[in-house]
Design a protein around this motif. Sequence first.
Motif, PDB file in Angstrom:
ATOM      1  N   GLU A 112       4.873  11.543  -4.396  1.00  0.00           N
ATOM      2  CA  GLU A 112       4.598  12.726  -3.567  1.00  0.00           C
ATOM      3  C   GLU A 112       5.444  12.679  -2.291  1.00  0.00           C
ATOM      4  O   GLU A 112       5.915  13.714  -1.804  1.00  0.00           O
ATOM      5  CB  GLU A 112       3.111  12.765  -3.217  1.00  0.00           C
ATOM      6  N   TYR A 113       5.665  11.459  -1.787  1.00  0.00           N
ATOM      7  CA  TYR A 113       6.467  11.296  -0.584  1.00  0.00           C
ATOM      8  C   TYR A 113       7.943  11.587  -0.849  1.00  0.00           C
ATOM      9  O   TYR A 113       8.648  12.120   0.023  1.00  0.00           O
ATOM     10  CB  TYR A 113       6.293   9.866  -0.054  1.00  0.00           C
ATOM     11  N   THR A 114       8.435  11.268  -2.030  1.00  0.00           N
ATOM     12  CA  THR A 114       9.874  11.371  -2.286  1.00  0.00           C
ATOM     13  C   THR A 114      10.296  12.700  -2.910  1.00  0.00           C
ATOM     14  O   THR A 114      11.497  12.970  -3.012  1.00  0.00           O
ATOM     15  CB  THR A 114      10.348  10.223  -3.206  1.00  0.00           C
ATOM     16  N   VAL A 115       9.352  13.528  -3.341  1.00  0.00           N
ATOM     17  CA  VAL A 115       9.738  14.804  -3.932  1.00  0.00           C
ATOM     18  C   VAL A 115      10.313  15.725  -2.849  1.00  0.00           C
ATOM     19  O   VAL A 115       9.839  15.749  -1.710  1.00  0.00           O
ATOM     20  CB  VAL A 115       8.547  15.470  -4.650  1.00  0.00           C
ATOM     21  N   ARG A 116      11.371  16.452  -3.190  1.00  0.00           N
ATOM     22  CA  ARG A 116      12.046  17.337  -2.241  1.00  0.00           C
ATOM     23  C   ARG A 116      11.624  18.783  -2.469  1.00  0.00           C
ATOM     24  O   ARG A 116      11.088  19.123  -3.533  1.00  0.00           O
ATOM     25  CB  ARG A 116      13.564  17.206  -2.401  1.00  0.00           C
ATOM     26  N   PRO A 117      11.857  19.656  -1.515  1.00  0.00           N
ATOM     27  CA  PRO A 117      11.500  21.077  -1.696  1.00  0.00           C
ATOM     28  C   PRO A 117      12.169  21.724  -2.902  1.00  0.00           C
ATOM     29  O   PRO A 117      11.610  22.650  -3.492  1.00  0.00           O
ATOM     30  CB  PRO A 117      11.984  21.721  -0.385  1.00  0.00           C
ATOM     31  N   ASN A 174      -1.510   4.720  -5.901  1.00  0.00           N
ATOM     32  CA  ASN A 174      -0.477   4.247  -4.980  1.00  0.00           C
ATOM     33  C   ASN A 174       0.896   4.802  -5.363  1.00  0.00           C
ATOM     34  O   ASN A 174       1.631   5.351  -4.528  1.00  0.00           O
ATOM     35  CB  ASN A 174      -0.470   2.714  -5.016  1.00  0.00           C
ATOM     36  N   TYR A 175       1.252   4.695  -6.641  1.00  0.00           N
ATOM     37  CA  TYR A 175       2.568   5.140  -7.087  1.00  0.00           C
ATOM     38  C   TYR A 175       2.675   6.663  -7.090  1.00  0.00           C
ATOM     39  O   TYR A 175       3.753   7.220  -6.829  1.00  0.00           O
ATOM     40  CB  TYR A 175       2.878   4.574  -8.475  1.00  0.00           C
ATOM     41  N   LEU A 176       1.572   7.342  -7.363  1.00  0.00           N
ATOM     42  CA  LEU A 176       1.569   8.807  -7.255  1.00  0.00           C
ATOM     43  C   LEU A 176       1.844   9.245  -5.827  1.00  0.00           C
ATOM     44  O   LEU A 176       2.608  10.195  -5.577  1.00  0.00           O
ATOM     45  CB  LEU A 176       0.225   9.365  -7.725  1.00  0.00           C
ATOM     46  N   ASP A 179       0.806  -1.222   0.000  1.00  0.00           N
ATOM     47  CA  ASP A 179       0.000   0.000   0.000  1.00  0.00           C
ATOM     48  C   ASP A 179       0.839   1.273   0.000  1.00  0.00           C
ATOM     49  O   ASP A 179       0.304   2.377   0.063  1.00  0.00           O
ATOM     50  CB  ASP A 179      -0.964   0.015   1.191  1.00  0.00           C
ATOM     51  N   PHE A 180       2.177   1.115  -0.096  1.00  0.00           N
ATOM     52  CA  PHE A 180       3.072   2.274  -0.108  1.00  0.00           C
ATOM     53  C   PHE A 180       3.738   2.464  -1.469  1.00  0.00           C
ATOM     54  O   PHE A 180       3.967   3.587  -1.916  1.00  0.00           O
ATOM     55  CB  PHE A 180       4.139   2.089   0.974  1.00  0.00           C
ATOM     56  N   GLY A 181       4.070   1.368  -2.133  1.00  0.00           N
ATOM     57  CA  GLY A 181       4.738   1.451  -3.417  1.00  0.00           C
ATOM     58  C   GLY A 181       5.198   0.084  -3.871  1.00  0.00           C
ATOM     59  O   GLY A 181       4.802  -0.942  -3.304  1.00  0.00           O
ATOM     60  N   ILE A 182       6.052   0.052  -4.867  1.00  0.00           N
ATOM     61  CA  ILE A 182       6.555  -1.217  -5.387  1.00  0.00           C
ATOM     62  C   ILE A 182       7.974  -1.444  -4.873  1.00  0.00           C
ATOM     63  O   ILE A 182       8.824  -0.547  -4.896  1.00  0.00           O
ATOM     64  CB  ILE A 182       6.508  -1.249  -6.930  1.00  0.00           C
ATOM     65  N   PHE A 183       8.220  -2.646  -4.347  1.00  0.00           N
ATOM     66  CA  PHE A 183       9.542  -2.999  -3.837  1.00  0.00           C
ATOM     67  C   PHE A 183      10.513  -3.194  -5.000  1.00  0.00           C
ATOM     68  O   PHE A 183      10.134  -3.596  -6.097  1.00  0.00           O
ATOM     69  CB  PHE A 183       9.479  -4.278  -3.003  1.00  0.00           C
ATOM     70  N   GLN A 184      11.805  -2.945  -4.720  1.00  0.00           N
ATOM     71  CA  GLN A 184      12.830  -3.086  -5.755  1.00  0.00           C
ATOM     72  C   GLN A 184      13.035  -4.512  -6.223  1.00  0.00           C
ATOM     73  O   GLN A 184      13.055  -4.786  -7.416  1.00  0.00           O
ATOM     74  CB  GLN A 184      14.196  -2.617  -5.219  1.00  0.00           C
TER      75      GLN A 184
END
Length: 745
Positions: free
Chosen positions: A467-472, A461-463, A413-418
């Motif tokens: 959104e979580y990984t984008v930096r300022p 989910n991937y969006l 529910d957070f993203g896709i694992f490597q």
Amino acid sequence: MQKIKPDKKKNWIVYVSTFPPRECGIATFTDDLSRAFGELFSPGIESKVVALNVNEVSHLNYPPKVIAQISQDKASDYLRVAKELNNLPQVKLVSVQHEFGIFGGLWGSYLLAFLETIKKPVVVTFHSVLPAPDDKLKVLVKAIADNSFGIVVMTRRSKEILEKDYGIVKKKIQVVPHGIHPMTFQSSEKSKRPLGLSKKIVLSTFGLLSKDKGIEYVIESLPEVVKKHPEVVYLVIGATHPTVIQREGEKYRNTLIKKVDALGLSGHVKFYNRYMALHELLAFLDATDIYISPSLNPNQAVSGTLTYAMGAGRPVISTAFAQAKEDVPASVGMLVDFKKPLEYRDAILHLLADTKRREKMGEVAYFITRNMTWPNVAIAYMKVFSRAVPSFSFQEKNLPRIKMAHILKLTDDFGIFQFAKLTEVDKFFGYTTDDNARALIAACLHFEKFKSHTSLNLMLNYLNFLEYTVRPDGYFNNYVNQDRTLNSKANNVESMEDPTGRAIQALAKVAASESVPYPLREKSRQLLFRSLDQNLKFTHLRAMAFFIKGLCTWLSGAEHNGSVYDRLEAVMVAYCDQLVSAFKKNENENWKWFEPHLTYANAILPDALFSGYLVRRGQNIEWLEVGTSALEFLISKTFIKNVYVPIGQRGWHRQGGHRALYDQQPEEPAAMVKALGTAYMATKNDKYRKLMHRTFYWFLGDNLADRIMYDASTGGCYDGLARQHVNLNQGAESTLSYLIARLIL
């Protein structure tokens, strides 16, 4: 024979063999091989069958692909059918599945009448090869070979015997292993409960019963085994061979049952007296802890049952017959002498005492048999057949059904694992923006085609991950730990240009897609401009190319006016010009590329220029010229005899040096498929459309190893092609690379 209208446009391979519903190992083999051909090559190439019957009154209820029947002891049938096949132009090749017991005459000599009459090219597969033949057998086998275009055997030992004992020329013989059904590797425990075998240690043997099975010697070994391991159960799976039934009824099985009772093993030996459907058989193999192959024939060239067991990832104990000596190294099992119960006892106890070793043997057995899956065997046979019928070399392959199962398995529910270990998720290394950006593109392409709620949920989910990984500052962190915290150490060490470029490309894809519901498009647009408004700068060429592709995707769907459009178009133009400058700086008479080396995702560079050219509607002809020159150069470096051979990671390709052939990664063919598609749109040159398919066939076995890289049973793709093996892990990058390329096609 059925009434068949001659048709020059069709291409038939006709198998001469026993065929289901006849209960026979050769029949099952031919059914499996013809099915595998159908899945890969029909309707361009169709499989038909001439079925061999025991006698004139035993005709069975065959499927429509059986176009003729031969009563094996009726010599005139062989001549009649050969003449009828000669009159059908659609029959391009005849494949004879040879076993001595299924043809009439001494040593099956009636087959010679067929071979001497047929005018089509013939390839004969010898399922048995007998060493030290007498004169009559030697003359017959040599005559079969002389009347055939080619010979297929299943082991190296069989090839050696044909060469040395029969005098058949080496170049005429090809080794193609016995096929196995693709199965997912898993422990036996998962499969025991549905079969009522929970908490049991399962030994098994399967196949049609006859005296040469040697099962009595396994039974005699068990009393001391069950004394130490009372949870052991030995399964004897399979009906008695039909010819044995006709000759002596159930005499052999009854002897085995009496022996079980006499030894007090009735609770530890179970007989399944029926011819099992494939799914049942595979379920029993999955539930097996140790497979036992007790054949009494030291010259047995191949055992389909042994091959199946190894393909299921099961350690084996086998007598030292011909195939077992070649295919069962100490890393996958143990060999015992014939008719020696004490050796079975010791081998079973040895493996039961070392669970870790036993499990490791199963893993190795699974790994070394991946080249034997039916799709791979069909490809190997096609190479043999193509030598006889050169037009087969240009046969288009069927594209596999699009399958999202493995993507769903790798995603939480957070993203896709490597990463994955084989088909199971490996959560230890967490997530990356690179993979979640790829996954977003794949989910969007899937939704555009199928309008699936599943792919819609995946996009959200991937969006959220992006959104979580984008930096300022507008760039994207790449690495996220298993516990969903940012991996600051890795993110600070590596450049974030590539993941940022990929993220921009993925966000633009969703934001510009008219198929995607507005809320998702708007969420993606807002994330996209959160980055674009920060005036991102790229110095790495591939990151520039990903960025250009994202800008072009956005611009192609936006209104062609306004300050935002003009600003982004100007940025895109500047980066395309930088790619052109890099090309001019590095090109010379023998090197038409943007850098002094070819590394990863190479095709994205010309792809970006073609995309810019299309968005600018042909205004920048230099982009088209440079993109075409670079793509043609890349084609010249990566196509060998019409087979796509991506640049390998083990050394890459530096100007003036030799290109690396291995380790090949799925990202390369995926990038090439995309670039060729964009080139086709920009140039309308049909060559590029055709090369898209040739490139994609890398996944379907058209590669240096002739190995299928896509796992149709899971929907996953293997992680890489090395010189001597395939990396069987099915991680996110490889699976998404395959899926995106497949969706584009």
